[in-house]
Design a protein around this motif. Structure first.
Motif, PDB file in Angstrom:
ATOM      1  N   LEU A 152      62.871  -4.052  -0.531  1.00  0.00           N
ATOM      2  CA  LEU A 152      61.928  -3.367   0.355  1.00  0.00           C
ATOM      3  C   LEU A 152      61.370  -2.109  -0.307  1.00  0.00           C
ATOM      4  CD1 LEU A 152      60.639  -3.476   3.165  1.00  0.00           C
ATOM      5  CD2 LEU A 152      62.593  -2.201   4.024  1.00  0.00           C
ATOM      6  N   LEU A 153      62.245  -1.314  -0.938  1.00  0.00           N
ATOM      7  CA  LEU A 153      61.797  -0.095  -1.615  1.00  0.00           C
ATOM      8  C   LEU A 153      60.886  -0.421  -2.803  1.00  0.00           C
ATOM      9  CD1 LEU A 153      65.116   1.968  -1.592  1.00  0.00           C
ATOM     10  CD2 LEU A 153      63.118   2.281  -0.107  1.00  0.00           C
ATOM     11  N   SER A 154      61.250  -1.429  -3.585  1.00  0.00           N
ATOM     12  CA  SER A 154      60.427  -1.827  -4.730  1.00  0.00           C
ATOM     13  C   SER A 154      59.060  -2.331  -4.294  1.00  0.00           C
ATOM     14  CB  SER A 154      61.131  -2.904  -5.549  1.00  0.00           C
ATOM     15  OG  SER A 154      62.276  -2.389  -6.167  1.00  0.00           O
ATOM     16  N   ASP A 155      59.031  -3.119  -3.224  1.00  0.00           N
ATOM     17  CA  ASP A 155      57.753  -3.623  -2.711  1.00  0.00           C
ATOM     18  C   ASP A 155      56.870  -2.484  -2.216  1.00  0.00           C
ATOM     19  OD1 ASP A 155      58.592  -6.197  -3.279  1.00  0.00           O
ATOM     20  OD2 ASP A 155      59.014  -6.724  -1.180  1.00  0.00           O
ATOM     21  N   ALA A 156      57.476  -1.487  -1.594  1.00  0.00           N
ATOM     22  CA  ALA A 156      56.700  -0.391  -1.015  1.00  0.00           C
ATOM     23  C   ALA A 156      56.300   0.669  -2.030  1.00  0.00           C
ATOM     24  CB  ALA A 156      57.499   0.260   0.119  1.00  0.00           C
ATOM     25  N   PHE A 157      57.217   1.022  -2.925  1.00  0.00           N
ATOM     26  CA  PHE A 157      56.994   2.176  -3.795  1.00  0.00           C
ATOM     27  C   PHE A 157      56.872   1.830  -5.274  1.00  0.00           C
ATOM     28  CE2 PHE A 157      59.512   3.763  -0.116  1.00  0.00           C
ATOM     29  CZ  PHE A 157      58.503   4.508   0.481  1.00  0.00           C
ATOM     30  N   GLY A 158      57.031   0.567  -5.623  1.00  0.00           N
ATOM     31  CA  GLY A 158      56.865   0.144  -7.011  1.00  0.00           C
ATOM     32  C   GLY A 158      58.171  -0.203  -7.686  1.00  0.00           C
ATOM     33  N   ALA A 207      62.830  -2.664   8.139  1.00  0.00           N
ATOM     34  CA  ALA A 207      62.487  -1.269   7.866  1.00  0.00           C
ATOM     35  C   ALA A 207      63.729  -0.494   7.454  1.00  0.00           C
ATOM     36  CB  ALA A 207      61.852  -0.623   9.097  1.00  0.00           C
ATOM     37  N   VAL A 208      63.503   0.536   6.649  1.00  0.00           N
ATOM     38  CA  VAL A 208      64.579   1.413   6.208  1.00  0.00           C
ATOM     39  C   VAL A 208      64.084   2.852   6.228  1.00  0.00           C
ATOM     40  CG1 VAL A 208      64.021   1.172   3.749  1.00  0.00           C
ATOM     41  CG2 VAL A 208      66.324   1.819   4.427  1.00  0.00           C
ATOM     42  N   ALA A 209      64.973   3.758   6.598  1.00  0.00           N
ATOM     43  CA  ALA A 209      64.695   5.190   6.565  1.00  0.00           C
ATOM     44  C   ALA A 209      65.984   5.903   6.184  1.00  0.00           C
ATOM     45  CB  ALA A 209      64.204   5.677   7.928  1.00  0.00           C
ATOM     46  N   LEU A 210      65.866   6.917   5.361  1.00  0.00           N
ATOM     47  CA  LEU A 210      67.019   7.676   4.897  1.00  0.00           C
ATOM     48  C   LEU A 210      66.824   9.144   5.236  1.00  0.00           C
ATOM     49  CD1 LEU A 210      69.660   7.874   3.164  1.00  0.00           C
ATOM     50  CD2 LEU A 210      68.163   8.204   1.188  1.00  0.00           C
ATOM     51  N   VAL A 211      67.889   9.802   5.665  1.00  0.00           N
ATOM     52  CA  VAL A 211      67.888  11.244   5.900  1.00  0.00           C
ATOM     53  C   VAL A 211      68.728  11.892   4.809  1.00  0.00           C
ATOM     54  CG1 VAL A 211      68.685  13.084   7.440  1.00  0.00           C
ATOM     55  CG2 VAL A 211      67.608  11.030   8.395  1.00  0.00           C
ATOM     56  N   VAL A 212      68.149  12.874   4.132  1.00  0.00           N
ATOM     57  CA  VAL A 212      68.878  13.652   3.137  1.00  0.00           C
ATOM     58  C   VAL A 212      69.003  15.063   3.683  1.00  0.00           C
ATOM     59  CG1 VAL A 212      68.884  14.524   0.765  1.00  0.00           C
ATOM     60  CG2 VAL A 212      67.958  12.250   1.252  1.00  0.00           C
ATOM     61  N   ASP A 213      70.214  15.599   3.716  1.00  0.00           N
ATOM     62  CA  ASP A 213      70.427  16.953   4.220  1.00  0.00           C
ATOM     63  C   ASP A 213      69.802  17.988   3.291  1.00  0.00           C
ATOM     64  OD1 ASP A 213      73.807  16.572   5.556  1.00  0.00           O
ATOM     65  OD2 ASP A 213      71.874  15.970   6.343  1.00  0.00           O
ATOM     66  N   TYR A 214      69.054  18.913   3.873  1.00  0.00           N
ATOM     67  CA  TYR A 214      68.537  20.077   3.175  1.00  0.00           C
ATOM     68  C   TYR A 214      69.089  21.289   3.891  1.00  0.00           C
ATOM     69  CZ  TYR A 214      65.149  18.143  -0.090  1.00  0.00           C
ATOM     70  OH  TYR A 214      64.565  17.521  -1.148  1.00  0.00           O
ATOM     71  N   VAL A 215      69.340  22.363   3.160  1.00  0.00           N
ATOM     72  CA  VAL A 215      69.926  23.554   3.765  1.00  0.00           C
ATOM     73  C   VAL A 215      69.020  24.744   3.518  1.00  0.00           C
ATOM     74  CG1 VAL A 215      71.902  25.102   3.775  1.00  0.00           C
ATOM     75  CG2 VAL A 215      72.247  22.649   3.438  1.00  0.00           C
ATOM     76  N   ASP A 216      68.661  25.423   4.585  1.00  0.00           N
ATOM     77  CA  ASP A 216      67.959  26.697   4.500  1.00  0.00           C
ATOM     78  C   ASP A 216      69.035  27.748   4.691  1.00  0.00           C
ATOM     79  OD1 ASP A 216      66.780  29.149   5.432  1.00  0.00           O
ATOM     80  OD2 ASP A 216      64.909  28.052   5.693  1.00  0.00           O
ATOM     81  N   PRO A 217      69.215  28.669   3.737  1.00  0.00           N
ATOM     82  CA  PRO A 217      70.335  29.606   3.817  1.00  0.00           C
ATOM     83  C   PRO A 217      70.336  30.479   5.067  1.00  0.00           C
ATOM     84  CG  PRO A 217      68.948  30.061   1.890  1.00  0.00           C
ATOM     85  CD  PRO A 217      68.403  28.835   2.560  1.00  0.00           C
ATOM     86  N   ASP A 220      54.716  -7.271   6.197  1.00  0.00           N
ATOM     87  CA  ASP A 220      54.300  -8.156   7.285  1.00  0.00           C
ATOM     88  C   ASP A 220      54.592  -7.595   8.676  1.00  0.00           C
ATOM     89  OD1 ASP A 220      57.058  -8.572   6.743  1.00  0.00           O
ATOM     90  OD2 ASP A 220      57.005 -10.568   7.661  1.00  0.00           O
ATOM     91  N   HIS A 221      55.252  -6.431   8.752  1.00  0.00           N
ATOM     92  CA  HIS A 221      55.521  -5.792  10.040  1.00  0.00           C
ATOM     93  C   HIS A 221      54.855  -4.423  10.175  1.00  0.00           C
ATOM     94  CE1 HIS A 221      58.326  -8.549  11.999  1.00  0.00           C
ATOM     95  NE2 HIS A 221      58.764  -8.833  10.782  1.00  0.00           N
ATOM     96  N   ARG A 222      54.100  -4.019   9.164  1.00  0.00           N
ATOM     97  CA  ARG A 222      53.406  -2.732   9.246  1.00  0.00           C
ATOM     98  C   ARG A 222      52.341  -2.789  10.328  1.00  0.00           C
ATOM     99  NH1 ARG A 222      53.044  -1.978   2.808  1.00  0.00           N
ATOM    100  NH2 ARG A 222      55.267  -1.637   2.512  1.00  0.00           N
ATOM    101  N   GLY A 223      52.143  -1.651  10.972  1.00  0.00           N
ATOM    102  CA  GLY A 223      51.138  -1.568  12.028  1.00  0.00           C
ATOM    103  C   GLY A 223      51.661  -1.947  13.403  1.00  0.00           C
ATOM    104  N   GLU A 224      52.929  -2.306  13.503  1.00  0.00           N
ATOM    105  CA  GLU A 224      53.518  -2.684  14.790  1.00  0.00           C
ATOM    106  C   GLU A 224      54.181  -1.507  15.499  1.00  0.00           C
ATOM    107  OE1 GLU A 224      56.171  -6.024  14.225  1.00  0.00           O
ATOM    108  OE2 GLU A 224      54.658  -7.163  13.120  1.00  0.00           O
TER     109      GLU A 224
END
Length: 187
Positions: free
Chosen positions: A21-27, A59-69, A85-89
């Motif tokens: 999925l990532l390769s298809d979407a982002f190369g 579909a896939v989504a990832l959350v990466v923690d970021y820290v503001d001091p 084939d599921h985009r736009g839904e």
């Protein structure tokens, strides 16, 4: 029917589906980086997946923690993608609004930030309540920190890659007039 699917790091078929999925979407050229990210960033608490009833990944989504001091933890939304084939839904929008954002608020995140893959996605993320952190003509290069640099070196054989980020977007979960400097734990 599309439903949430838990992430299981030991599921090799799931890993292959995410990589596809990532390769298809982002190369495909980013595959070494996607593999490194999966080894170090994906886990059950930070990975959100949608699948069809037959378990095929949609579909896939990832959350990466970021820290503001000064302001605590922020969620960097990374690799948000839906199978073509599921985009736009509206699947990713529903996943974000109904599942991800409520969980992030519950877990104490101050807000979310992201970098759209293309400028055409700016309006899409604005519909979720995100706003531009910097104007497109104020893009500035960043240099990945130590751990991120190690990933890039392994993936691409380069010690440093500067990435212009013209469309950084942010969504605080509460009202604020603060300016933000987000620091990744990978730095």
């Amino acid at each position: 029917m599309i439903c949430l699917r838990p992430y299981d790091a030991s599921d090799e078929a799931l890993r292959a589906s995410i990589l596809t999925l990532l390769s298809d979407a982002f190369g495909e050229e980013g595959t070494p980086y996607y593999e490194l990210a999966m080894d170090h960033l994906y886990d059950a608490d930070h990975t959100f997946l949608l699948s069809e009833e037959d378990a095929s990944l949609v579909a896939v989504a990832l959350v990466v923690d970021y820290v503001d001091p000064t302001d605590g933890r922020w969620a960097y939304l990374y690799s948000l993608t839906t199978r073509e084939d599921h985009r736009g839904e509206g699947l990713m929008s529903r996943l974000y609004r109904e599942v991800m954002e409520p969980r992030l608020v519950e877990r104490g995140y101050r807000g979310a930030c992201l970098v759209p893959a293309t400028s055409s996605l700016v309006g899409f993320y604005k519909s979720w309540g995100f706003s531009l952190l910097r104007a497109a003509d104020e893009s500035m290069p960043i240099t990945p920190g130590r751990r991120a640099t190690d990933y890039l070196l392994t993936a691409y054989g380069q010690s440093c890659i500067d990435n212009p980020l013209p469309f950084r977007m942010i969504k605080p979960f509460g009202h604020t007039d603060d300016s933000y400097r987000l620091i990744s734990p990978l730095d």
